[in-house]
Design an enzyme around this catalytic site. Structure first.
Site, PDB file in Angstrom:
ATOM      1  N   ILE A  77       0.950  -1.133   0.086  1.00 24.56           N
ATOM      2  CA  ILE A  77       0.012   0.009  -0.060  1.00 24.56           C
ATOM      3  C   ILE A  77       0.822   1.179  -0.096  1.00 24.56           C
ATOM      4  CG2 ILE A  77      -1.573   1.105   1.154  1.00 24.56           C
ATOM      5  CD1 ILE A  77      -2.622  -1.267   2.532  1.00 24.56           C
ATOM      6  N   CYS A  78       0.713   2.031  -1.051  1.00 21.61           N
ATOM      7  CA  CYS A  78       1.399   3.319  -1.228  1.00 21.61           C
ATOM      8  C   CYS A  78       0.933   4.131   0.190  1.00 21.61           C
ATOM      9  CB  CYS A  78       0.999   4.370  -2.264  1.00 21.61           C
ATOM     10  SG  CYS A  78       1.704   5.867  -2.139  1.00 21.61           S
ATOM     11  N   VAL A  79       2.194   4.583   0.971  1.00 23.69           N
ATOM     12  CA  VAL A  79       2.045   5.479   2.313  1.00 23.69           C
ATOM     13  C   VAL A  79       1.581   6.823   2.012  1.00 23.69           C
ATOM     14  CG1 VAL A  79       4.527   6.257   2.114  1.00 23.69           C
ATOM     15  CG2 VAL A  79       3.461   6.242   4.245  1.00 23.69           C
ATOM     16  N   ALA A  82      -2.022   6.380   1.442  1.00 23.07           N
ATOM     17  CA  ALA A  82      -2.829   5.711   2.662  1.00 23.07           C
ATOM     18  C   ALA A  82      -3.130   6.747   3.577  1.00 23.07           C
ATOM     19  CB  ALA A  82      -1.896   4.563   3.165  1.00 23.07           C
TER      20      ALA A  82
END
Lengths: 130, 135, 102, 102, 135, 130
Positions: A77-79, A82
C-alpha cells in the site's frame, strides 16, 4: 513471466480491484510470478481489515489476503495515498498520533519507490483503474 | 536487469477534479531516484494539467502546477503534448507552462522540454516505451 | 417546475453534458462546476453546443473552479454567468429542484 | 513493439475507446473488459468503429464480463475473440507491454 | 410536510462495472417504508441495468437483476426506459426484464411496469418530479 | 431553505466531497438550514479519523468535523455502504467482531432511511458525486 500489478481503485465502488484480483489469481495459477501488487490512489482502501460485506457477496479484502497467504504475494500500500485515505499500520499510527490501526494482515505500507522498482524488475506492469 | 528502461507516464485526466494528476506527479518525483529514462505524455484532458495560471485557493486546494516546472530537475527529459487534444480544447502552446532542463554533467541546456506533437508521434512514442503508466 | 441541472464532468471525457442538455427543457438553469467548467471556455469543440443550449437555457459556471484551472474570465463564452459557492446556493434556492448529472 | 491496450469503460459513457483506438497502430491487440465489453456487441452505435479497428488490429473481449452483463456470445461482433482471465494473462505475456486506457 | 412527494431515481450507469446501480437499488428497497411516489428512470448506460440473462458468477459478483423484478412489491409504480438509449446500444424492450405490479387494496394489476418512452417524455417526467436522486 | 446534501465519493480522489463541503458551508453562512449531510457509496470514507493528509493540503475530514461543530450539523454515514468500505463505530465493531473503530467524531452511522427522510423533509436535495 514476472508481473507487477497496480490497483488504483478501492473495493466495491469500481470493478478495478475485482479485475485485478481475478487477473492476478489466473496468472499465479498459470505459474507466473507476481512480484508485487501495488495499491495506489483509492486502491489503498483494499487493505483495511474493517470491512464486513453482506454475506452473499464476495469479500474483496479477504480474497486478497487469502491469495497472499497461498502464494506468498507482496501486497504493498502506498504510504502517501494511505495517509490521505486513512489506512494505518502500527508504524503509521505511532508517527501520526493515531489511536489504532486498520490495516489487514498480509498488506504492508511502503513508499512509491516500490512501484517504480516493480516496474523496473518485472517483464510486464498491468494497471487496473477507473 | 541492467538495461535502462523507458518509462512513459500517460496523462489523460484533468487536474483538480480528481487526484490522479497530482498523485501521478508524485510517482514521477519519487521515480527520480531510480535509473530509468522518463517521459511524460499529455493527451485528452491530460493537456489541462499543463495550463498555466491555476489559482485553486478558492477551492482550498494546493496549486501543484509549479511542481511540473521543476520536473527537469527530477530526471524528466521529455514532456509531450498531443496537438489535436490542445486544439479541441481551444488551447495553444502559449497557454502551457514551460519546463527547463539541464544536464549537470554535460551542461547541455534546453529552455523548454514541453513539446507539442501530432498523433502519429504519440503512437510512435508510446510504442517505443518499455513501461506505460496510466493513473 | 424550474430545474437546476448540475454538471461536474469534462465534456471531453464523459457524456454528462450531452445527456443533461438532451434531457432538459427550455428555461432550465445549467450549472457547470468542477471539470465541467471546461465546457464554458471559448474556442473549444463544444462551444457551439453550449451556445445552442443558451438559446433557451441559462448557463452558469462556478468561478472558483475556473480559477483553479487557470481559465481567465475573458476566455469564458459570452453570456455564461459566473457564480461563486454562494451563487450556487442561490441557484438551488431559486429553482424548484436540483438534478445532478454526475 | 507489440502492445496490448486494455479498455474497461463503456464507449457510451467515456472517451477511453475513442482515445485508445486513435492512439494505436496496426497490429495492436485491444482487450475490452469490464464495462468496455459493451463495445463488442452487434448493432450498437459503435459497431462500425470496432469493425474499422479490426481492419488492422485484433480485438478481444473478456467472456466473464460479457456473461455478467447478460450478453450472449451470439450477440458479439464476428471476429471479436472471447477470452477468460487466463486468456487475459496469455495476452499480457504474448505482447511486449500493456497500456491501460482507464 | 403531509404532501406525498414524487421521487425519481435517475439511473445512468451500467451495472457491475461500478456499484452505483446496486447501491441505488438498495435505496429504492429501503424507500418502500416511506410514504412517497416512486419512479425509476433508466437513460444512457442505465438501460443496461434491466438487461436480462446476467450471469456474474465468473466475476464472483452477486446477480442483482432478479431484485429489479421485485420492485413492484416495494412501492415502485413506474420504470421508464429511454428509447434512444436502448437503440444506440442495439437493444429492444425484448432484451429487458419484466416487472409486475399489483395494488393490494384495489387488486389492480399491471403485467409489466417497464415502459419505453421517448426523450420528450423523459424530460416531462423528470420535470414533474419533486426529488431526483442521482447515484 | 432547508437542505439535504448527499456525498457519493470519498476524500481526495474526487472533488465531490470538496464541492459538497464548500456548498454546505456557503449555505450555512447564508443562514440556510442544512438538515443532514448523508454520505453514501465511497462517500462514507469521509468519516474516518485515520487520515493524515500532507501539511500543505486541506484536511477534508477535519473540515467536515469543524463545520459540524460550528453549526451542529448532522453528518450521517450509510451503514450498508460503511460495512463494505470498513468504516466502523463502536456499535458496528461489536456487531461485526472488529477490534477497533475508525469513525471520526461528529459522524454517525445509520440507515438509508435517513437519506429518504431527509429528501422528504427538505426543500431541496443536492447530490455531489463522480
Amino acid at each position: 513471466m514476472k508481473l507487477a500489478v497496480q490497483v488504483n481503485e478501492g473495493p466495491y465502488q469500481h470493478q478495478a480491484s475485482d479485475s485485478a484480483y481475478m487477473f492476478t489469481k489466473a496468472a499465479l495459477e498459470k505459474g507466473h510470478e507476481v512480484f508485487r501488487v501495488f495499491f495506489y490512489h483509492d486502491g489503498v482502501n483494499n487493505g483495511t481489515r474493517m470491512t464486513t460485506p453482506p454475506q452473499d457477496d464476495r469479500h474483496v479484502v479477504n480474497r486478497w489476503v487469502e491469495l497472499a497467504e497461498k502464494y506468498d504475494l507482496d501486497l504493498v500500500i502506498c504510504v502517501a495515498a494511505a495517509q490521505r485515505r486513512g489506512i494505518v499500520d502500527e508504524g503509521e499510527a505511532e508517527r501520526n498520533g493515531k489511536d489504532g490501526t486498520n490495516i489487514a494482515d498480509k498488506f504492508r505500507i511502503s513508499g512509491l519507490g516500490q512501484l517504480i522498482e516493480a516496474a523496473i524488475q518485472c517483464d510486464r506492469t498491468v494497471v487496473f483503474g477507473d | 536487469m541492467s538495461e535502462v528502461k523507458k518509462f512513459m507516464y500517460l496523462n489523460r485526466r484533468a487536474p483538480y477534479g480528481t487526484i490522479y494528476a497530482w498523485e501521478s506527479l508524485e510517482v514521477v518525483l519519487i521515480g527520480a531516484a531510480f535509473d530509468q529514462q522518463v517521459s511524460l505524455m499529455f493527451v485528452d484532458d491530460g493537456v489541462y494539467q499543463l495550463v498555466k495560471g491555476s489559482k485553486p485557493a478558492d477551492i482550498e486546494m494546493k496549486n501543484f502546477t509549479p511542481t511540473y516546472r521543476t520536473l527537469g530537475d527530477y530526471g524528466v527529459r521529455h514532456m509531450f503534448v498531443d496537438k489535436a487534444s490542445l486544439e479541441a480544447r481551444g488551447l495553444t502552446q502559449d497557454d502551457l507552462i514551460e519546463v527547463e532542463w539541464e544536464d549537470w554533467e554535460t551542461e547541455e541546456e534546453v529552455d523548454n522540454i514541453v513539446e507539442v506533437i501530432d498523433a502519429d508521434k504519440v503512437v510512435e512514442l508510446l510504442d517505443e516505451s518499455d513501461v506505460v503508466f496510466s493513473f | 417546475m424550474s430545474d437546476l441541472y448540475t454538471i461536474n464532468k469534462s465534456p471531453f471525457e464523459k457524456n454528462s453534458l450531452d445527456s443533461a442538455l438532451k434531457f432538459s427543457k427550455a428555461g432550465t438553469a445549467v450549472l457547470l462546476y468542477e471539470d465541467a467548467v471546461y465546457a464554458a471556455v471559448k474556442g473549444t469543440a463544444v462551444e457551439e453546443q453550449i451556445k445552442a443550449a443558451m438559446g433557451d437555457k441559462k448557463v452558469y459556471a462556478l468561478g472558483p473552479d475556473l480559477a483553479a484551472r487557470g481559465i481567465a474570465e475573458d476566455r469564458v463564452i459570452d453570456g455564461v454567468e459566473l457564480v461563486d459557492y454562494t451563487g450556487f446556493v442561490d441557484l438551488v434556492e431559486a429553482n424548484d429542484k436540483v438534478q445532478a448529472w454526475v
